[in-house]
Write an enzyme that holds these catalytic residues in place. Structure first.
Site, PDB file in Angstrom:
ATOM      1  N   GLU B 191      60.579 -28.812 117.108  1.00  0.00           N
ATOM      2  CA  GLU B 191      60.152 -30.122 117.570  1.00  0.00           C
ATOM      3  C   GLU B 191      61.338 -30.878 118.178  1.00  0.00           C
ATOM      4  O   GLU B 191      62.504 -30.559 117.887  1.00  0.00           O
ATOM      5  CB  GLU B 191      59.658 -30.962 116.387  1.00  0.00           C
ATOM      6  CG  GLU B 191      58.662 -30.285 115.495  1.00  0.00           C
ATOM      7  CD  GLU B 191      57.231 -30.571 115.915  1.00  0.00           C
ATOM      8  OE1 GLU B 191      57.032 -31.522 116.710  1.00  0.00           O
ATOM      9  OE2 GLU B 191      56.329 -29.860 115.468  1.00  0.00           O
ATOM     10  N   LYS B 206      55.438 -27.027 101.333  1.00  0.00           N
ATOM     11  CA  LYS B 206      54.605 -25.838 101.093  1.00  0.00           C
ATOM     12  C   LYS B 206      54.863 -25.266  99.700  1.00  0.00           C
ATOM     13  O   LYS B 206      53.935 -24.832  99.021  1.00  0.00           O
ATOM     14  CB  LYS B 206      54.892 -24.792 102.169  1.00  0.00           C
ATOM     15  CG  LYS B 206      54.445 -25.241 103.561  1.00  0.00           C
ATOM     16  CD  LYS B 206      55.071 -24.379 104.653  1.00  0.00           C
ATOM     17  CE  LYS B 206      54.616 -24.803 106.034  1.00  0.00           C
ATOM     18  NZ  LYS B 206      55.404 -24.150 107.105  1.00  0.00           N
ATOM     19  N   GLY B 303      51.510 -21.586 114.818  1.00  0.00           N
ATOM     20  CA  GLY B 303      50.909 -21.233 116.097  1.00  0.00           C
ATOM     21  C   GLY B 303      49.454 -21.622 116.096  1.00  0.00           C
ATOM     22  O   GLY B 303      48.817 -21.756 115.057  1.00  0.00           O
TER      23      GLY B 303
END
Lengths: 416, 416
Positions: B191, B206, B303
């Site tokens: 990013e 996560k 993705g």
């Protein structure tokens, strides 16, 4: 099955059967919490009632007569005795009686799965077989999940731990096949009769099952490509390695333009391919889905507890599900001839009395239209010539010509 | 939700949102067959209604006002807009209205999951989040399955594709961090503001979610060990490599004697460790169960389509299940102090003006009781001394003494 105890019958108390007993005992609390009932093994069929076992089992549970299992009030039977005879008859009789079946028997499923699935559906019982492919890797469950949203293009992998162990040792210790096999047998990694593993049968049975699950059909076993590792030697492994590849016994089921294909073959994988990194007795499965892309699952493919984990999970899952018929298994004959002489392959050429020079061999192949990408040449002390090449367009006719004109024996292996 | 159409609202039509739209369209037949109903996106919240999108979407579906989504008759909302504000408020309002939620938002879950799970349970709606961890790898589903029969000891892995891509490029191309980051940003792998990825936040979110699922609790984020890759340099990567290791940003959740531990840290893995082979933008998760042993799952962690695959699978799964409350999420403070100076680690020592000789440094550490297993020394052209060592017993006091007595800066990384 509404009583407060689930009554389990066990066919076979060998390695996996012992693991199932241990797991049911050690995870009893977890199982009871989940099922609301205790799980108890109430009958266990063995070949020899006198044999010492690593897992203690009460004498009154043991029987050598299948009729006693059939006559008992078991709700569900775990089949881990293996083989096709007399197992097939036993499983049929139990299904007809209304018992659910959990099996780890890939040979039985690959040879009689079509009949067994139909029979189970007809009698309203479940036939579960997660443990039959890749031991503790929950590959069948994962594939069922992916199939819901993805179209799966191919499934491939290393499905036999024994042969992967042998290939790993051959490459790492530069020891010939026969010697490594003997060591593997002494360590318990290979059976006294290793044929099912080393000839590729075991991997093919598993590939057959994967194809049924993923594509809703499979080829009859005789129509699959199957080549074992029993003729592989260090010359091939070494030259492949020099060219940047590792030889693995690769199993593959795919469905594309040319129809369904099943194969188990020693295959060259680039060293940085994830499957090339799978060493020793590990198994791995690679799944290609149209949405999710490539996924790899890796774990111990065999052994007492990993396989028992899959069996007990199947058992528990099955007891929490209502019966729904499963998709029937079908076999179809292969669609057409496989194209030959087109694909990129590894050609291994060997000669003990070369007529000509290596250069003349190279020129011959060049004129014949074989495109050689890379090659390595070795002469050993006994003046054996070995050539390894990554090539395209090598066909049966070139093999014959090499033998006739140069005294060269050629073998061809696929390259990934 | 008994009508013949499932009405889906979409919060966010960025990369993943676009993938969800594509997947719902391309797999419509599969979805309808499975659900007995068509799945239709009826409202999509975007920030900018004028923006050109890669996926065509009808103008009348698009809105920039959340109130329109809330007022519509959607049954289920897919949240792929990311961030915590205003997302948290939106998701709360939708749950309170009785909408099921599918989210890929790890930050939201790690920061407000405890409240959201409780709220969803209270309102009888489902909150599904497979896509929030490891993209297309169905790791949450697989863990839920294993938890049924196994006690899970630890879950670890490479959970952030951006940092794994950067580390792979740094090692392979011997390029410094800043340059590789710039390339990664140009290629869309990182990013514009890379902080969440490179500082380890994304991987920690996560890990937090994995711990909730596996252990039924997690640590507050501030109590986890978190170290990013933004200060790693080629000297460390090179010396680690010479010692036979590769540095990966390893995430880990484990529960042992010392209580629950969460960490995200650059960690040295032996080159033949399966996780060391996971390169580029791939993710991998390793699970250790008491019955099944070690399993590894690997795939694209991010993705458009892999993540969309997980979202759509969650959506379809949720529509076929009856509501059952999910286990509540809990946070507990860490149990006690971590032991220090005991474990095997990688010590990286660097000095631009060494007072003394490398031998004197080695002797000092030896006398101080630090056990050095292997070491490599490098002097570069600017006469910077770098020492990499695999050692045990290295503690904070040694770090201070090295600085005071020798003018050495020391950094310590865990070794697997």
């Amino acid at each position: 099955m509404s009583a407060s105890v689930v009554k389990v019958g066990l066919l076979g108390v060998g390695t996996v059967g012992g693991g199932v007993l241990k797991t049911i005992r050690s995870q009893q609390q977890k199982l009871s919490d989940r099922l609301g009932r205790r799980v108890e093994v109430v009958k266990a069929l063995v070949r020899n009632a006198e044999k010492q076992r690593s897992v203690p089992i009460e004498n009154n549970l043991i029987t050598t007569r299948f009729e006693e299992v059939l006559a008992s009030d078991v709700d569900i039977v775990v089949e881990v005795m293996g083989g096709v005879e007399p197992t097939y008859g036993y499983v049929r009789a139990l299904i007809e009686k209304g018992c659910h079946i959990v099996t780890a028997n890939k040979e039985l499923l690959a040879k009689h799965g079509t009949e067994l699935v139909r029979l189970a559906n007809r009698h309203g019982v479940q036939l579960a077989y997660e443990a039959s492919v890749a031991g503790g890797i929950p590959i069948l469950g994962v594939l069922r999940q992916f199939l819901r949203t993805n179209d799966i293009v191919s499934v491939s992998g290393i499905l036999n731990g024994t042969t992967n162990y042998i290939l790993t040792r051959m490459e790492q210790e530069k020891l010939p096949y026969a010697e490594v096999l003997k060591q593997a047998q002494e360590l318990g990694y290979a059976e006294a009769d290793p044929a099912s593993d080393v000839e590729g049968w075991d991997a093919l049975y598993k590939t057959y099952i994967l194809a049924q699950l993923v594509f809703g059909e499979s080829l009859p076993l005789h129509a699959a490509e199957r080549q074992g590792i029993e003729k592989l030697h260090l010359g091939q492994i070494g030259l492949a390695r020099e060219l940047g590849y590792r030889i693995k016994l690769l199993a593959k089921a795919s469905k594309a333009g040319g129809g369904l294909q099943l194969s188990v073959r020693p295959t060259l994988l680039p060293l940085d391919h994830p499957l090339a990194q799978v060493q020793d007795a590990y198994n791995a499965v690679q799944v290609s889905g149209n949405i999710v892309g490539d996924l790899l699952f890796m774990g111990k493919g065999a052994g007492e507890l990993p396989t028992a984990s899959a069996v007990v999970e199947d058992l528990a899952y099955l007891l929490t599900q209502r019966f729904t018929p499963q998709p029937v298994w079908q076999e179809s004959e292969p669609a057409g001839n496989r194209e030959a002489g087109e694909k990129r392959c590894f050609c291994y050429l060997e000669s003990k009395a070369l007529r000509g020079t290596p250069d003349q061999v190279t020129h011959f192949l060049d004129r014949a239209g074989v495109l050689v990408e890379k090659q390595r040449i070795q002469y050993d002390w006994a003046s054996v010539l070995r050539i390894g090449m990554i090539a395209s367009g090598f066909a049966e006719e070139h093999k014959k010509a090499l033998h006739r004109d140069f005294g060269i024996r050629a073998e061809v292996f696929p390259v990934l």
